[in-house]
Scaffold this motif. Structure first.
Motif, PDB file in Angstrom:
ATOM      1  N   GLN A   1       0.852  -1.189   0.000  1.00  0.00           N
ATOM      2  CA  GLN A   1       0.000   0.000   0.000  1.00  0.00           C
ATOM      3  C   GLN A   1       0.892   1.245   0.000  1.00  0.00           C
ATOM      4  OE1 GLN A   1      -2.638   1.971  -0.809  1.00  0.00           O
ATOM      5  NE2 GLN A   1      -3.901   0.492   0.322  1.00  0.00           N
ATOM      6  N   VAL A   2       0.548   2.229  -0.830  1.00  0.00           N
ATOM      7  CA  VAL A   2       1.288   3.476  -0.899  1.00  0.00           C
ATOM      8  C   VAL A   2       0.885   4.360   0.273  1.00  0.00           C
ATOM      9  CG1 VAL A   2       1.680   5.585  -2.208  1.00  0.00           C
ATOM     10  CG2 VAL A   2       1.551   3.375  -3.378  1.00  0.00           C
ATOM     11  N   GLN A   3       1.875   4.891   0.976  1.00  0.00           N
ATOM     12  CA  GLN A   3       1.637   5.837   2.050  1.00  0.00           C
ATOM     13  C   GLN A   3       2.611   7.000   1.932  1.00  0.00           C
ATOM     14  OE1 GLN A   3       1.838   3.702   5.798  1.00  0.00           O
ATOM     15  NE2 GLN A   3      -0.384   3.412   5.777  1.00  0.00           N
ATOM     16  N   LEU A   4       2.107   8.203   2.183  1.00  0.00           N
ATOM     17  CA  LEU A   4       2.905   9.418   2.236  1.00  0.00           C
ATOM     18  C   LEU A   4       2.636  10.085   3.578  1.00  0.00           C
ATOM     19  CD1 LEU A   4       2.078  10.821  -1.317  1.00  0.00           C
ATOM     20  CD2 LEU A   4       4.125   9.545  -0.657  1.00  0.00           C
ATOM     21  N   VAL A   5       3.681  10.340   4.343  1.00  0.00           N
ATOM     22  CA  VAL A   5       3.544  10.897   5.681  1.00  0.00           C
ATOM     23  C   VAL A   5       4.357  12.178   5.762  1.00  0.00           C
ATOM     24  CG1 VAL A   5       3.841  10.520   8.144  1.00  0.00           C
ATOM     25  CG2 VAL A   5       3.189   8.613   6.665  1.00  0.00           C
ATOM     26  N   GLU A   6       3.668  13.301   6.017  1.00  0.00           N
ATOM     27  CA  GLU A   6       4.325  14.598   6.135  1.00  0.00           C
ATOM     28  C   GLU A   6       4.682  14.888   7.585  1.00  0.00           C
ATOM     29  OE1 GLU A   6       0.804  15.256   3.179  1.00  0.00           O
ATOM     30  OE2 GLU A   6       1.150  14.216   5.084  1.00  0.00           O
ATOM     31  N   SER A   7       5.743  15.652   7.768  1.00  0.00           N
ATOM     32  CA  SER A   7       6.131  16.123   9.083  1.00  0.00           C
ATOM     33  C   SER A   7       6.906  17.428   8.925  1.00  0.00           C
ATOM     34  CB  SER A   7       6.975  15.086   9.830  1.00  0.00           C
ATOM     35  OG  SER A   7       8.172  14.804   9.127  1.00  0.00           O
ATOM     36  N   GLY A   8       7.103  18.132  10.020  1.00  0.00           N
ATOM     37  CA  GLY A   8       7.917  19.332  10.023  1.00  0.00           C
ATOM     38  C   GLY A   8       7.156  20.634  10.117  1.00  0.00           C
ATOM     39  N   LEU A  18      11.127  26.831   7.687  1.00  0.00           N
ATOM     40  CA  LEU A  18      10.743  25.480   8.064  1.00  0.00           C
ATOM     41  C   LEU A  18      11.138  24.538   6.940  1.00  0.00           C
ATOM     42  CD1 LEU A  18       7.109  25.811   9.495  1.00  0.00           C
ATOM     43  CD2 LEU A  18       9.135  25.126  10.786  1.00  0.00           C
ATOM     44  N   ARG A  19      11.387  23.284   7.286  1.00  0.00           N
ATOM     45  CA  ARG A  19      11.576  22.246   6.290  1.00  0.00           C
ATOM     46  C   ARG A  19      10.561  21.141   6.520  1.00  0.00           C
ATOM     47  NH1 ARG A  19      16.857  18.448   5.058  1.00  0.00           N
ATOM     48  NH2 ARG A  19      16.135  17.462   7.017  1.00  0.00           N
ATOM     49  N   LEU A  20       9.733  20.915   5.520  1.00  0.00           N
ATOM     50  CA  LEU A  20       8.759  19.842   5.565  1.00  0.00           C
ATOM     51  C   LEU A  20       9.352  18.578   4.956  1.00  0.00           C
ATOM     52  CD1 LEU A  20       5.535  21.720   4.405  1.00  0.00           C
ATOM     53  CD2 LEU A  20       6.533  21.552   6.700  1.00  0.00           C
ATOM     54  N   THR A  21       8.966  17.440   5.510  1.00  0.00           N
ATOM     55  CA  THR A  21       9.444  16.147   5.051  1.00  0.00           C
ATOM     56  C   THR A  21       8.261  15.284   4.652  1.00  0.00           C
ATOM     57  OG1 THR A  21      11.396  16.232   6.476  1.00  0.00           O
ATOM     58  CG2 THR A  21      10.716  14.069   5.686  1.00  0.00           C
ATOM     59  N   CYS A  22       8.391  14.588   3.532  1.00  0.00           N
ATOM     60  CA  CYS A  22       7.409  13.620   3.072  1.00  0.00           C
ATOM     61  C   CYS A  22       8.110  12.283   2.945  1.00  0.00           C
ATOM     62  CB  CYS A  22       6.803  14.040   1.734  1.00  0.00           C
ATOM     63  SG  CYS A  22       5.710  12.813   0.989  1.00  0.00           S
ATOM     64  N   ALA A  23       7.756  11.353   3.811  1.00  0.00           N
ATOM     65  CA  ALA A  23       8.334  10.018   3.794  1.00  0.00           C
ATOM     66  C   ALA A  23       7.415   9.079   3.025  1.00  0.00           C
ATOM     67  CB  ALA A  23       8.552   9.507   5.211  1.00  0.00           C
ATOM     68  N   GLY A  24       7.946   8.448   1.989  1.00  0.00           N
ATOM     69  CA  GLY A  24       7.160   7.554   1.161  1.00  0.00           C
ATOM     70  C   GLY A  24       7.392   6.099   1.515  1.00  0.00           C
ATOM     71  N   SER A  25       6.342   5.318   1.416  1.00  0.00           N
ATOM     72  CA  SER A  25       6.441   3.872   1.532  1.00  0.00           C
ATOM     73  C   SER A  25       5.534   3.248   0.481  1.00  0.00           C
ATOM     74  CB  SER A  25       6.080   3.383   2.932  1.00  0.00           C
ATOM     75  OG  SER A  25       4.736   3.716   3.263  1.00  0.00           O
ATOM     76  N   GLY A  26       5.949   2.114  -0.056  1.00  0.00           N
ATOM     77  CA  GLY A  26       5.208   1.494  -1.137  1.00  0.00           C
ATOM     78  C   GLY A  26       5.322   2.243  -2.449  1.00  0.00           C
ATOM     79  N   ILE A  27       6.253   3.185  -2.536  1.00  0.00           N
ATOM     80  CA  ILE A  27       6.470   3.993  -3.728  1.00  0.00           C
ATOM     81  C   ILE A  27       7.923   4.438  -3.737  1.00  0.00           C
ATOM     82  CG2 ILE A  27       5.675   6.056  -2.519  1.00  0.00           C
ATOM     83  CD1 ILE A  27       4.751   7.166  -5.190  1.00  0.00           C
ATOM     84  N   ASN A  28       8.525   4.456  -4.914  1.00  0.00           N
ATOM     85  CA  ASN A  28       9.877   4.973  -5.087  1.00  0.00           C
ATOM     86  C   ASN A  28       9.758   6.419  -5.547  1.00  0.00           C
ATOM     87  OD1 ASN A  28      12.512   5.617  -5.966  1.00  0.00           O
ATOM     88  ND2 ASN A  28      12.935   3.488  -6.497  1.00  0.00           N
ATOM     89  N   VAL A  29      10.122   7.371  -4.698  1.00  0.00           N
ATOM     90  CA  VAL A  29       9.926   8.778  -5.023  1.00  0.00           C
ATOM     91  C   VAL A  29      10.809   9.228  -6.174  1.00  0.00           C
ATOM     92  CG1 VAL A  29       9.229   9.254  -2.647  1.00  0.00           C
ATOM     93  CG2 VAL A  29      11.604   9.666  -3.343  1.00  0.00           C
ATOM     94  N   ASN A  76      14.254   7.764   0.411  1.00  0.00           N
ATOM     95  CA  ASN A  76      12.931   7.733  -0.207  1.00  0.00           C
ATOM     96  C   ASN A  76      12.047   8.839   0.365  1.00  0.00           C
ATOM     97  OD1 ASN A  76      11.413   6.369  -2.252  1.00  0.00           O
ATOM     98  ND2 ASN A  76      10.101   5.495  -0.662  1.00  0.00           N
ATOM     99  N   THR A  77      12.597  10.046   0.387  1.00  0.00           N
ATOM    100  CA  THR A  77      11.971  11.174   1.058  1.00  0.00           C
ATOM    101  C   THR A  77      12.002  12.400   0.158  1.00  0.00           C
ATOM    102  OG1 THR A  77      12.616  10.331   3.241  1.00  0.00           O
ATOM    103  CG2 THR A  77      12.112  12.673   3.086  1.00  0.00           C
ATOM    104  N   VAL A  78      10.953  13.208   0.227  1.00  0.00           N
ATOM    105  CA  VAL A  78      10.866  14.482  -0.474  1.00  0.00           C
ATOM    106  C   VAL A  78      10.784  15.595   0.567  1.00  0.00           C
ATOM    107  CG1 VAL A  78       9.570  15.884  -2.115  1.00  0.00           C
ATOM    108  CG2 VAL A  78       9.727  13.413  -2.435  1.00  0.00           C
ATOM    109  N   TYR A  79      11.496  16.695   0.330  1.00  0.00           N
ATOM    110  CA  TYR A  79      11.529  17.814   1.250  1.00  0.00           C
ATOM    111  C   TYR A  79      10.967  19.059   0.593  1.00  0.00           C
ATOM    112  CZ  TYR A  79      14.964  14.848   3.599  1.00  0.00           C
ATOM    113  OH  TYR A  79      15.601  13.802   4.211  1.00  0.00           O
ATOM    114  N   LEU A  80      10.456  19.948   1.409  1.00  0.00           N
ATOM    115  CA  LEU A  80      10.120  21.294   0.982  1.00  0.00           C
ATOM    116  C   LEU A  80      10.783  22.255   1.957  1.00  0.00           C
ATOM    117  CD1 LEU A  80       8.521  23.014  -1.081  1.00  0.00           C
ATOM    118  CD2 LEU A  80       6.698  23.128   0.630  1.00  0.00           C
ATOM    119  N   GLN A  81      11.854  22.899   1.515  1.00  0.00           N
ATOM    120  CA  GLN A  81      12.524  23.916   2.310  1.00  0.00           C
ATOM    121  C   GLN A  81      11.819  25.236   2.081  1.00  0.00           C
ATOM    122  OE1 GLN A  81      15.204  23.647   4.510  1.00  0.00           O
ATOM    123  NE2 GLN A  81      14.682  25.774   4.994  1.00  0.00           N
TER     124      GLN A  81
END
Length: 118
Positions: A1-8, A18-29, A76-81
């Motif tokens: 199952q694809v999951q995207l979890v934001e934090s920050g 701020l820096r936001l983080t998106c951690a992906g699972s079940g998907i190759n970012v 396997n993470t995407v950031y938004l600075q």
């Protein structure tokens, strides 16, 4: 199952970062188009930044020069600075994955609140 979890997310004063983080699972970012959207109360959800599989990026005019989207493929993470934050940046920020290039679906994270005080 694809999951995207934001934090920050959090509460900051105007001009701070701020820096936001998106951690992906079940998907190759690295292999998919990833983006950050935001939605303020009473407003439509808007696209803030996009990073494509070849690492080309797009930004909304309102954040150009202040925000940067990037990937850490090993994590396997995407950031938004987000630098020089303004009160109008206040919104819930959502991570998004677009798998349409592979004939797949789009996926959303649950969102993280960013509040910028003046």
């Amino acid at each position: 199952q694809v999951q995207l979890v934001e934090s920050g997310g959090g509460l900051v004063q105007a001009g701070e970062s701020l820096r936001l983080t998106c951690a992906g699972s079940g998907i190759n970012v690295r292999l998919n188009t990833m983006g950050w959207y935001r939605q303020a109360p009473g407003k439509q959800r808007e696209l803030v930044a996009t990073i494509f599989s070849r690492s080309t990026t797009n930004y909304a005019d309102s954040v150009q020069g202040r925000f940067t989207i990037a990937r850490d493929n090993a994590k396997n993470t995407v950031y938004l600075q987000m630098n020089n934050l303004k009160p109008e940046d206040t919104a819930v920020y959502y991570c998004h994955a677009d798998m349409s290039a592979w004939g797949g679906s789009a996926y959303w994270g649950q969102g993280t609140q960013v509040t910028v005080s003046s």
